[in-house]
Design a protein around this motif. Sequence first.
Motif, PDB file in Angstrom:
ATOM      1  N   ALA A  99       0.838  -1.210   0.000  1.00  0.00           N
ATOM      2  CA  ALA A  99       0.000   0.000   0.000  1.00  0.00           C
ATOM      3  C   ALA A  99       0.869   1.255   0.000  1.00  0.00           C
ATOM      4  N   ALA A 100       0.381   2.320  -0.642  1.00  0.00           N
ATOM      5  CA  ALA A 100       1.109   3.595  -0.652  1.00  0.00           C
ATOM      6  C   ALA A 100       1.275   4.054   0.797  1.00  0.00           C
ATOM      7  N   GLY A 101       2.463   4.520   1.146  1.00  0.00           N
ATOM      8  CA  GLY A 101       2.708   5.035   2.494  1.00  0.00           C
ATOM      9  C   GLY A 101       2.914   3.943   3.538  1.00  0.00           C
ATOM     10  N   ALA A 102       2.942   2.662   3.136  1.00  0.00           N
ATOM     11  CA  ALA A 102       3.132   1.579   4.120  1.00  0.00           C
ATOM     12  C   ALA A 102       4.517   1.695   4.760  1.00  0.00           C
ATOM     13  N   THR A 103       4.563   1.611   6.100  1.00  0.00           N
ATOM     14  CA  THR A 103       5.864   1.718   6.771  1.00  0.00           C
ATOM     15  C   THR A 103       6.185   0.437   7.555  1.00  0.00           C
ATOM     16  N   ALA A 104       5.394  -0.627   7.342  1.00  0.00           N
ATOM     17  CA  ALA A 104       5.655  -1.878   8.064  1.00  0.00           C
ATOM     18  C   ALA A 104       7.022  -2.421   7.645  1.00  0.00           C
ATOM     19  N   PRO A 105       7.761  -3.040   8.584  1.00  0.00           N
ATOM     20  CA  PRO A 105       9.106  -3.535   8.263  1.00  0.00           C
ATOM     21  C   PRO A 105       9.136  -4.418   7.020  1.00  0.00           C
ATOM     22  N   GLU A 106       8.143  -5.302   6.859  1.00  0.00           N
ATOM     23  CA  GLU A 106       8.181  -6.224   5.722  1.00  0.00           C
ATOM     24  C   GLU A 106       7.987  -5.465   4.403  1.00  0.00           C
ATOM     25  N   SER A 107       7.161  -4.400   4.427  1.00  0.00           N
ATOM     26  CA  SER A 107       6.936  -3.625   3.195  1.00  0.00           C
ATOM     27  C   SER A 107       8.208  -2.887   2.796  1.00  0.00           C
ATOM     28  N   LEU A 108       8.844  -2.222   3.781  1.00  0.00           N
ATOM     29  CA  LEU A 108      10.049  -1.444   3.461  1.00  0.00           C
ATOM     30  C   LEU A 108      11.190  -2.357   3.021  1.00  0.00           C
ATOM     31  N   ALA A 109      11.306  -3.523   3.680  1.00  0.00           N
ATOM     32  CA  ALA A 109      12.400  -4.445   3.326  1.00  0.00           C
ATOM     33  C   ALA A 109      12.192  -4.985   1.903  1.00  0.00           C
ATOM     34  N   THR A 110      10.947  -5.309   1.541  1.00  0.00           N
ATOM     35  CA  THR A 110      10.662  -5.844   0.200  1.00  0.00           C
ATOM     36  C   THR A 110      10.899  -4.757  -0.862  1.00  0.00           C
ATOM     37  N   LEU A 111      10.424  -3.545  -0.561  1.00  0.00           N
ATOM     38  CA  LEU A 111      10.584  -2.442  -1.507  1.00  0.00           C
ATOM     39  C   LEU A 111      12.062  -2.113  -1.737  1.00  0.00           C
ATOM     40  N   ALA A 112      12.838  -2.093  -0.641  1.00  0.00           N
ATOM     41  CA  ALA A 112      14.277  -1.795  -0.769  1.00  0.00           C
ATOM     42  C   ALA A 112      14.946  -2.875  -1.614  1.00  0.00           C
ATOM     43  N   PHE A 113      14.564  -4.141  -1.376  1.00  0.00           N
ATOM     44  CA  PHE A 113      15.165  -5.214  -2.179  1.00  0.00           C
ATOM     45  C   PHE A 113      14.828  -5.031  -3.658  1.00  0.00           C
ATOM     46  N   LEU A 114      13.542  -4.819  -3.956  1.00  0.00           N
ATOM     47  CA  LEU A 114      13.132  -4.710  -5.363  1.00  0.00           C
ATOM     48  C   LEU A 114      13.852  -3.548  -6.045  1.00  0.00           C
ATOM     49  N   TYR A 115      13.912  -2.406  -5.349  1.00  0.00           N
ATOM     50  CA  TYR A 115      14.577  -1.248  -5.943  1.00  0.00           C
ATOM     51  C   TYR A 115      16.041  -1.579  -6.241  1.00  0.00           C
ATOM     52  N   MET A 116      16.731  -2.125  -5.232  1.00  0.00           N
ATOM     53  CA  MET A 116      18.175  -2.364  -5.412  1.00  0.00           C
ATOM     54  C   MET A 116      18.433  -3.429  -6.469  1.00  0.00           C
ATOM     55  N   CYS A 117      17.598  -4.467  -6.494  1.00  0.00           N
ATOM     56  CA  CYS A 117      17.787  -5.544  -7.475  1.00  0.00           C
ATOM     57  C   CYS A 117      17.594  -5.004  -8.900  1.00  0.00           C
ATOM     58  N   LEU A 118      16.516  -4.240  -9.113  1.00  0.00           N
ATOM     59  CA  LEU A 118      16.253  -3.729 -10.469  1.00  0.00           C
ATOM     60  C   LEU A 118      17.267  -2.662 -10.865  1.00  0.00           C
ATOM     61  N   ALA A 119      17.619  -1.790  -9.913  1.00  0.00           N
ATOM     62  CA  ALA A 119      18.531  -0.695 -10.236  1.00  0.00           C
ATOM     63  C   ALA A 119      19.927  -1.231 -10.550  1.00  0.00           C
ATOM     64  N   ILE A 120      20.431  -2.113  -9.700  1.00  0.00           N
ATOM     65  CA  ILE A 120      21.801  -2.617  -9.892  1.00  0.00           C
ATOM     66  C   ILE A 120      21.882  -3.477 -11.152  1.00  0.00           C
ATOM     67  N   SER A 121      20.860  -4.321 -11.376  1.00  0.00           N
ATOM     68  CA  SER A 121      20.949  -5.170 -12.574  1.00  0.00           C
ATOM     69  C   SER A 121      20.741  -4.347 -13.841  1.00  0.00           C
ATOM     70  N   ALA A 122      19.940  -3.254 -13.764  1.00  0.00           N
ATOM     71  CA  ALA A 122      19.761  -2.417 -14.959  1.00  0.00           C
ATOM     72  C   ALA A 122      21.090  -1.768 -15.336  1.00  0.00           C
ATOM     73  N   LYS A 123      21.866  -1.389 -14.318  1.00  0.00           N
ATOM     74  CA  LYS A 123      23.105  -0.671 -14.626  1.00  0.00           C
ATOM     75  C   LYS A 123      24.248  -1.613 -15.012  1.00  0.00           C
TER      76      LYS A 123
END
Length: 397
Positions: A99-123
């Motif tokens: 959900a938009a604005g979710a601050t639960a640990p599992e949401s932030l950890a999943t989002l950080a992983f997805l961002y880093m995985c896509l960003a690093i592999s794109a570059k």
Amino acid sequence: MWERSLVLSAPGKVILHGEHAVVHGKVALAVALNLRTFLRLRPCDDSRVCIHLPGVSVRRSWDISCLQDLQKGFTADFDESKSPSVEQLDTLREFAGIAAGATAPESLATLAFLYMCLAISAKYGDVPSVDILVWSELPTGAGLGSSAAYAVCLAAALLTACGAISCPLKDGESTARWTEEELTLINSWAFQGERVIHGNPSGVDNAVGTWGGALRYQSGKITPLKRVPTLRILLTNTKVPRSTKVLVAGVKEKILKFPAIMNPVLDSIDAISQECQSVLEAMPANPSPEYYPVLEELFDINQHQLNVIGVGHPSLDRLCRVTASHGLHSKLTGAGGGGCGITLLRPDTSPLAVEAAKRDLCACGFECWETNIGAPGVTLHSSSSLDAEVLQALSQS
Ligand SMILES: Nc1ncnc2c1ncn2[C@@H]1O[C@H](COP(=O)(O)OP(=O)(O)OP(=O)(O)O)[C@@H](O)[C@H]1O
Ligand SMILES: C[C@@](O)(CCO)CC(=O)[O-]
Ligand SMILES: [Mg+2]
């Protein structure tokens, strides 16, 4: 295609002085802690990316082809010098059902992983088909840099799997570290991960997670401290949950509301960090008790300043009162609002006095332990050097 298994770890941290002020360009002094987050990466042969984060109850997996489609849909580049954009994070949230604005640990950890995985592999290459397990000795969200240790581990593992940095572990070695240049890249990407979790981090926590030891940090400039004495620190977790993101945003609001009142407090915190650095660098490696009164007074003053900027908590006041009744001086560490406090122990503080303070702190429902500081930064381990049974139990949890 990545074909090796990797196990690596990054330390948590303790901020001695300068938390919050460092977000606004002031100096912070921070040291690595002997509590670490571990990550195991294994190649996966089914064209999927799997993450298992038992500390925040996450077990997810995605088809590589879906992640690649998502990656192609971004118009803005991914780069270690660019903040994650609102559009990128919204798209990733929608993809992961967060959900938009979710601050639960599992949401932030999943989002950080997805961002880093896509960003690093794109570059640096293709999305690698890997299975990632992360576990930690650090309490989550308690002021000891668990988010940064997680982001540093992810950055090091993903950069290695994409071939952007080397895999420095030689046959027969139990641990290895990356070069300064590689550590700089790990640190930059870990900072982006911290941005996803914290919103507006200063970068001090990921710098300690990457380089370890003891350092001074100001506006991205990292300076290892010269000759840091062996300090004895008692760490106490009040177990009061809080979010660094929310506390950092609250301080910003207070500064905007009362600039003439708050900015001098931040300047004064800066002066505390500078004074503490001078004292630490003047102390011999095994200091005698005469050096301690100044450090203790700096702890007391800084704790009051942190209350003024609104990041104290009744549990932390209680922690300070209990230790003061044993002649010991404490302050909150990290973002405050609960979480952990640190108590300075003198070289001659007797084990009996420490035990008595610990007993009273535990009676408040707190957890405490004596720590070593100045641990090494992000490190690669041979899988055989880690307990196979622990890994097995974690994989099944
Ligand atoms: N072992 C872990 N596995 C996955 N995610 C983690 C882990 N540890 C921490 N995190 C992520 O980091 C978040 C906690 O970060 P937060 O910055 O609020 O606290 P902290 O880093 O422990 O404290 P501080 O920033 O004050 O030092 C969690 O909500 C989770 O998203
Ligand atoms: C509160 C803060 O200063 C330290 C959190 O460990 C935030 C930051 O520096 O990013
Ligand atoms: Mg954090």
